[in-house]
Scaffold this active site. Structure first.
Site, PDB file in Angstrom:
ATOM      1  N   TYR A 127     -21.920  -3.157 -11.053  1.00 60.89           N
ATOM      2  CA  TYR A 127     -22.078  -4.439 -11.738  1.00 60.89           C
ATOM      3  C   TYR A 127     -22.728  -4.195 -13.092  1.00 60.89           C
ATOM      4  CZ  TYR A 127     -20.810  -7.301  -7.757  1.00 60.89           C
ATOM      5  OH  TYR A 127     -20.118  -7.915  -6.761  1.00 60.89           O
ATOM      6  N   CYS A 147     -52.085   8.055  29.703  1.00 58.97           N
ATOM      7  CA  CYS A 147     -50.769   8.373  29.169  1.00 58.97           C
ATOM      8  C   CYS A 147     -49.673   7.714  30.011  1.00 58.97           C
ATOM      9  CB  CYS A 147     -50.568   9.887  29.152  1.00 58.97           C
ATOM     10  SG  CYS A 147     -48.920  10.369  28.629  1.00 58.97           S
ATOM     11  N   ASP A 169       0.805   4.190  -2.700  1.00 59.37           N
ATOM     12  CA  ASP A 169       0.495   5.587  -2.374  1.00 59.37           C
ATOM     13  C   ASP A 169       1.582   6.536  -2.864  1.00 59.37           C
ATOM     14  OD1 ASP A 169      -1.866   4.885  -1.282  1.00 59.37           O
ATOM     15  OD2 ASP A 169      -1.173   4.891   0.803  1.00 59.37           O
ATOM     16  N   LYS A 196     -39.265 -10.827  -8.377  1.00 60.85           N
ATOM     17  CA  LYS A 196     -38.888 -10.188  -7.107  1.00 60.85           C
ATOM     18  C   LYS A 196     -39.184 -11.129  -5.947  1.00 60.85           C
ATOM     19  CE  LYS A 196     -38.811  -5.369  -7.832  1.00 60.85           C
ATOM     20  NZ  LYS A 196     -38.538  -4.259  -6.953  1.00 60.85           N
ATOM     21  N   GLU A 232     -29.992 -13.596 -14.189  1.00 58.63           N
ATOM     22  CA  GLU A 232     -28.974 -12.853 -13.437  1.00 58.63           C
ATOM     23  C   GLU A 232     -29.543 -12.424 -12.096  1.00 58.63           C
ATOM     24  OE1 GLU A 232     -28.385  -9.543 -16.016  1.00 58.63           O
ATOM     25  OE2 GLU A 232     -27.517 -10.754 -17.609  1.00 58.63           O
ATOM     26  N   ASP A 268       0.834  -1.205   0.000  1.00 53.25           N
ATOM     27  CA  ASP A 268       0.000   0.000   0.000  1.00 53.25           C
ATOM     28  C   ASP A 268       0.866   1.250   0.000  1.00 53.25           C
ATOM     29  OD1 ASP A 268      -2.117  -1.637   0.091  1.00 53.25           O
ATOM     30  OD2 ASP A 268      -2.749  -1.157   2.145  1.00 53.25           O
ATOM     31  N   CYS A 270     -47.711  10.762  31.853  1.00 54.67           N
ATOM     32  CA  CYS A 270     -48.288  11.691  32.821  1.00 54.67           C
ATOM     33  C   CYS A 270     -49.622  11.204  33.369  1.00 54.67           C
ATOM     34  CB  CYS A 270     -48.443  13.077  32.196  1.00 54.67           C
ATOM     35  SG  CYS A 270     -49.756  13.148  30.966  1.00 54.67           S
ATOM     36  N   LYS A 281     -30.546  -9.847  -9.367  1.00 58.67           N
ATOM     37  CA  LYS A 281     -30.990  -8.456  -9.483  1.00 58.67           C
ATOM     38  C   LYS A 281     -30.433  -7.682  -8.288  1.00 58.67           C
ATOM     39  CE  LYS A 281     -35.255  -5.877 -10.249  1.00 58.67           C
ATOM     40  NZ  LYS A 281     -34.956  -4.890  -9.216  1.00 58.67           N
ATOM     41  N   CYS A 295     -52.531  12.204  24.079  1.00 57.39           N
ATOM     42  CA  CYS A 295     -52.573  12.660  25.457  1.00 57.39           C
ATOM     43  C   CYS A 295     -52.884  14.152  25.398  1.00 57.39           C
ATOM     44  CB  CYS A 295     -51.220  12.426  26.128  1.00 57.39           C
ATOM     45  SG  CYS A 295     -51.054  13.343  27.665  1.00 57.39           S
ATOM     46  N   LYS A 334     -33.768 -12.949 -18.946  1.00 54.90           N
ATOM     47  CA  LYS A 334     -33.710 -12.284 -20.253  1.00 54.90           C
ATOM     48  C   LYS A 334     -33.538 -13.317 -21.358  1.00 54.90           C
ATOM     49  CE  LYS A 334     -30.878  -8.497 -18.374  1.00 54.90           C
ATOM     50  NZ  LYS A 334     -29.475  -8.040 -18.270  1.00 54.90           N
ATOM     51  N   SER A 356     -37.917   0.242 -17.568  1.00 48.84           N
ATOM     52  CA  SER A 356     -37.847  -0.649 -16.411  1.00 48.84           C
ATOM     53  C   SER A 356     -38.473  -1.978 -16.812  1.00 48.84           C
ATOM     54  CB  SER A 356     -38.575  -0.037 -15.225  1.00 48.84           C
ATOM     55  OG  SER A 356     -39.836   0.401 -15.634  1.00 48.84           O
ATOM     56  N   LEU A 357     -38.165  -3.019 -16.065  1.00 51.09           N
ATOM     57  CA  LEU A 357     -38.687  -4.342 -16.389  1.00 51.09           C
ATOM     58  C   LEU A 357     -40.020  -4.546 -15.689  1.00 51.09           C
ATOM     59  CD1 LEU A 357     -35.459  -6.494 -15.974  1.00 51.09           C
ATOM     60  CD2 LEU A 357     -36.411  -5.518 -18.060  1.00 51.09           C
ATOM     61  N   CYS A 411     -47.300  17.267  29.987  1.00 52.24           N
ATOM     62  CA  CYS A 411     -46.799  15.935  29.656  1.00 52.24           C
ATOM     63  C   CYS A 411     -45.348  16.081  29.172  1.00 52.24           C
ATOM     64  CB  CYS A 411     -47.695  15.340  28.573  1.00 52.24           C
ATOM     65  SG  CYS A 411     -47.297  13.654  28.136  1.00 52.24           S
ATOM     66  N   ARG A 448     -30.733   6.554 -14.167  1.00 56.22           N
ATOM     67  CA  ARG A 448     -31.914   6.212 -14.949  1.00 56.22           C
ATOM     68  C   ARG A 448     -32.901   7.380 -15.009  1.00 56.22           C
ATOM     69  NH1 ARG A 448     -34.854   1.537 -15.883  1.00 56.22           N
ATOM     70  NH2 ARG A 448     -33.973   0.367 -14.169  1.00 56.22           N
ATOM     71  N   GLU A 452       3.983   1.685  -1.153  1.00 60.69           N
ATOM     72  CA  GLU A 452       4.573   1.941  -2.478  1.00 60.69           C
ATOM     73  C   GLU A 452       3.524   2.491  -3.442  1.00 60.69           C
ATOM     74  OE1 GLU A 452       7.901  -1.382  -3.384  1.00 60.69           O
ATOM     75  OE2 GLU A 452       6.018  -2.127  -2.543  1.00 60.69           O
ATOM     76  N   GLU A 488     -25.727  -1.742 -12.358  1.00 60.97           N
ATOM     77  CA  GLU A 488     -26.251  -1.279 -11.082  1.00 60.97           C
ATOM     78  C   GLU A 488     -25.101  -0.816 -10.201  1.00 60.97           C
ATOM     79  OE1 GLU A 488     -29.502  -1.686 -11.159  1.00 60.97           O
ATOM     80  OE2 GLU A 488     -30.245  -1.402  -9.107  1.00 60.97           O
ATOM     81  N   ASP A 502     -29.716  -4.701  -5.770  1.00 56.98           N
ATOM     82  CA  ASP A 502     -30.610  -3.670  -5.266  1.00 56.98           C
ATOM     83  C   ASP A 502     -29.822  -2.382  -5.043  1.00 56.98           C
ATOM     84  OD1 ASP A 502     -32.879  -2.500  -4.413  1.00 56.98           O
ATOM     85  OD2 ASP A 502     -32.950  -3.494  -2.461  1.00 56.98           O
TER      86      ASP A 502
HETATM   87 ZN   LIG Z   1     -49.137  12.618  28.774  1.00 53.87          ZN
END
Ligand SMILES: [Zn+2]
Length: 679
Positions: A234, A417, A38, A323, A114, A34, A420, A116, A435, A299, A83-84, A441, A137, A36, A174, A118
């Protein structure tokens, strides 16, 4: 160093560093340390600073970020990003297959399945093998140009070496945030918040989920922050003016060879049964992946068959997204607790026996309100189903009746409540129990103060939730007006407060006195008076005195102020305590009158005149014309009444308004007549 030497050295360093990067990010091999690495990178950064004219288009220094995007330009997609269509069950997949069969006849066909991912869909454009633009998109027709930020993603090639790809092409895929980055950032936020708490600053919000975090990150202005967030890309689609491949699979292989990050977890299927097998196999296996996935994309493999199948208005006919349903777990309900919010609304929360769900441990779930408890017919000790679907807070979706212990009592919403002990009430037409002890309160009092100091109200960011709590416990503040009476000595008697933080707190409180009337009005926390309504009221009534004096009818003549808001204001001003609070705040020096500079004033030509606008105008948007009226001293009303002087009628002006105006003798004028008035 001569320019010529610099040019050679820059080219050499660029090539070298790109090589090491590629090895590391594609093959996970580190050929140098790392340190070297940098050193090489820093050398290149220095040289590029001295000789910017020699910076290569695929320079690895772009990965570090630093470029600032003030505004993301809107770009029209070269080819729409459709969109699909989605499906959630096996039958839908079989129906999809039937439709394919019908169109393609006897011809054999294959599917590519494939994962999907998210995240956020992205279109990358390459010209002469160089990455030129990266576009989100958006609405499918147009997206945002986020190139500078996308260049920091190490799995996006800046320059492509390939004999198989044409020089100009588009890759879609994605952008995702791996779990590791997501957790790390939230850990950092937690640490930062500990520090902020000590300084009395408001805590930062946590990232809700990796998908939201990704879309937030790619729209950040500072690309060096984006670079640190370790997003991944991806690729899953290849497009060009003349399709270079016969099948989708070939294109994926060529992209992979050209060092694009292509998931290897795809399969080719000969029929829909194989597709369904793949779908089932990944249903739980996907939780072992280092990032979120929410389904499988199916697909058609052959590009000419795709052409035959074509598109519907919204999506391609040759692909479908399966999904996965949100994961559900079952666990035991241990107790129901009740939280009281700023407005007094009481929310039930379920404490659960900890259970693993979609990769996290769940201990609590929201129950929303009393109706929800009744709908679920919850009993003590029930076994419940919990689900997490994109939200942060899990939901209880049902009860496993077969596991209900014998003789247990149903859960009833509390009557008093929890803070109170005041008896709860439910207003007509509303689901929440509240309340009514607004002034006694504790969570409601504290909530009002937190609202008062919030960013869109008085913006006192030297005070935070914790500090308010401390001051409240110490008896220093009972209403927001008490904030303005706090002395430095008082703060210094409290544990953990030093001279500096005391000074900061007082400075913040002092500055808030300059906040305009609309902020103060919003800060008072009157029911239904949100930020926008507060601004409208301030612009229309100009001062708290005018607002206080206004009758119900007068209130509703203000633009966009309805009966509900007007009634709430009347009630607020009826209360002696509220009037006392306003007096105290006035004495403290807060703004209760609209200052002239709050709103740009062009002239007073329309002073004392009232207007109503209706229809479409040639020179203005509807809100624009209202602003112009106000900028010239006029007032805009919301309906035709005896108080109205002019109705400005545009094209397609409302017939009933015109009729009523005529009856009441209101002068109806055209857009050009109005323009004359302000000339
Ligand atoms: Zn209260």
């Amino acid at each position: 160093m001569t320019p010529e030497q610099a040019q050679n050295e820059i080219a050499e360093l660029t090539q070298k560093i790109n090589y090491y990067n590629e090895k590391y990010y594609q093959e996970h091999i580190s050929e140098i340390s790392d340190y070297e690495f940098d050193m090489l990178l820093n050398k290149l950064i220095d040289l590029e600073k001295q000789f910017p004219q020699f910076t290569q288009p695929d320079s690895p220094t772009q990965r570090v970020g630093g470029g600032i995007t003030k505004e993301f330009l809107t770009v029209t997609h070269k080819r729409p990003m459709l969109s699909l269509s989605n499906t959630y069950n096996e039958q839908d997949l079989r129906d999809f297959d039937e439709r394919i069969k019908k169109t393609l006849g006897d011809a054999p066909y294959e599917y590519i399945c494939e994962l999907k991912f998210d995240g956020v869909a992205m279109s990358l454009h390459y010209e002469n093998y160089l990455l030129t633009t990266a576009v989100t998109r958006g609405d499918g027709e147009q997206g945002d140009d986020v190139t500078t930020n996308i260049k920091t993603i190490k799995t996006v090639p800046l320059k492509v070496h390939s004999q198989k790809l044409p020089p100009n092409f588009e890759v879609r895929g994605e952008v995702v945030m791996p779990h590791e980055s997501f957790d790390r950032i939230n850990d950092e936020i937690a640490k930062e918040n500990e520090q902020r708490e000590k300084e009395g600053k408001k805590p930062l919000a946590f990232l809700a989920n990796p998908r939201n975090a990704t879309s937030g990150t790619i729209k950040m202005q500072d690309s060096s922050v984006v670079a640190k967030r370790n997003l991944m890309f991806y690729g899953y689609d290849f497009l060009a003016d003349n399709q270079a491949f016969i099948t989708h699979e070939e294109s994926l292989k060529a992209l992979k060879e050209a060092k694009f990050n292509i998931s290897t977890d795809y399969v080719k299927c000969k029929n829909i049964d194989e597709v369904i097998d793949f779908v089932n196999r990944w249903e739980t296996k996907r939780y072992d992946l280092p990032m979120d996935t929410d389904g499988i994309v199916v697909k058609i493999n052959d590009y000419s068959q795709r052409e035959t199948l074509g598109f519907t208005a919204k999506s391609p006919r040759w692909a479908i997204a399966y999904k996965y349903k949100a994961e559900v777990a079952s666990t035991i309900l241990e107790s129901v607790v009740y939280q009281v919010g700023r407005t007094g609304a009481v929310t039930p929360v379920a404490n659960l026996k900890p259970v693993k769900l979609a990769g996290t441990t769940v201990k609590r779930a929201t129950l929303h309100n009393a109706n929800e408890i009744a709908r679920l017919d919850l009993h003590q000790g029930d076994t419940v189903f919990v689900q997490k679907a994109g939200e942060i807070i899990p939901q209880i979706t049902g009860v496993d009746m077969s596991k209900r212990p014998q003789g247990v009592a149903p859960i009833h919403f509390i009557e008093n409540c929890p803070e109170c002990n005041t008896q709860l009430i439910r207003k007509e037409g509303e689901v929440a129990f509240i309340c009514p002890n607004e002034k006694g309160c504790p969570p409601q009092i504290k909530g009002k103060m937190e609202h008062f100091i919030s960013r869109k109200a008085m913006n006192i960011d030297s005070l935070g939730e914790k500090t308010i709590e401390t001051f409240f416990q110490a008896g220093m503040i009972k209403t927001v007006a008490d904030l303005y009476k706090i002395k430095k000595e008082d703060i210094l008697t409290l544990e953990g407060f030093k001279e500096t933080s005391a000074n900061n707190i007082l400075a913040g409180i002092e500055t808030s006195k300059q906040k305009p009337f609309k902020n103060v009005l919003f800060g008072l926390g009157i029911r239904f008076i949100g930020e926008t309504v507060a601004e409208k009221l301030a612009n229309f009534f100009k001062s708290i005195e005018n607002l206080q004096k206004a009758s119900l009818e007068e209130l509703t003549t203000a633009p966009e102020i309805g009966e509900k808001i007007a009634q709430s204001l009347i009630e607020y001003f009826k209360d002696e305590d509220n009037l006392r609070l306003i007096e105290e705040l006035k004495k403290a020096g807060l703004q209760f009158t609209m200052q002239e500079e709050d709103k740009p004033q062009l002239s007073n030509k329309l002073e004392g005149k009232t207007f109503l606008v209706s229809g479409v105008f040639a020179n203005f948007e509807r809100d624009e014309i209202k602003n112009v009226i106000e900028a010239h001293g006029g007032r805009v009303l919301s309906g035709v009444s005896g108080k109205l002087n002019y109705l400005i009628a545009g094209e397609n002006a409302g017939g009933s308004k015109l009729e009523k105006a005529e009856k009441l003798g209101v002068q109806v004028i055209s857009e050009s007549q109005f323009l004359e008035m302000i000339k």
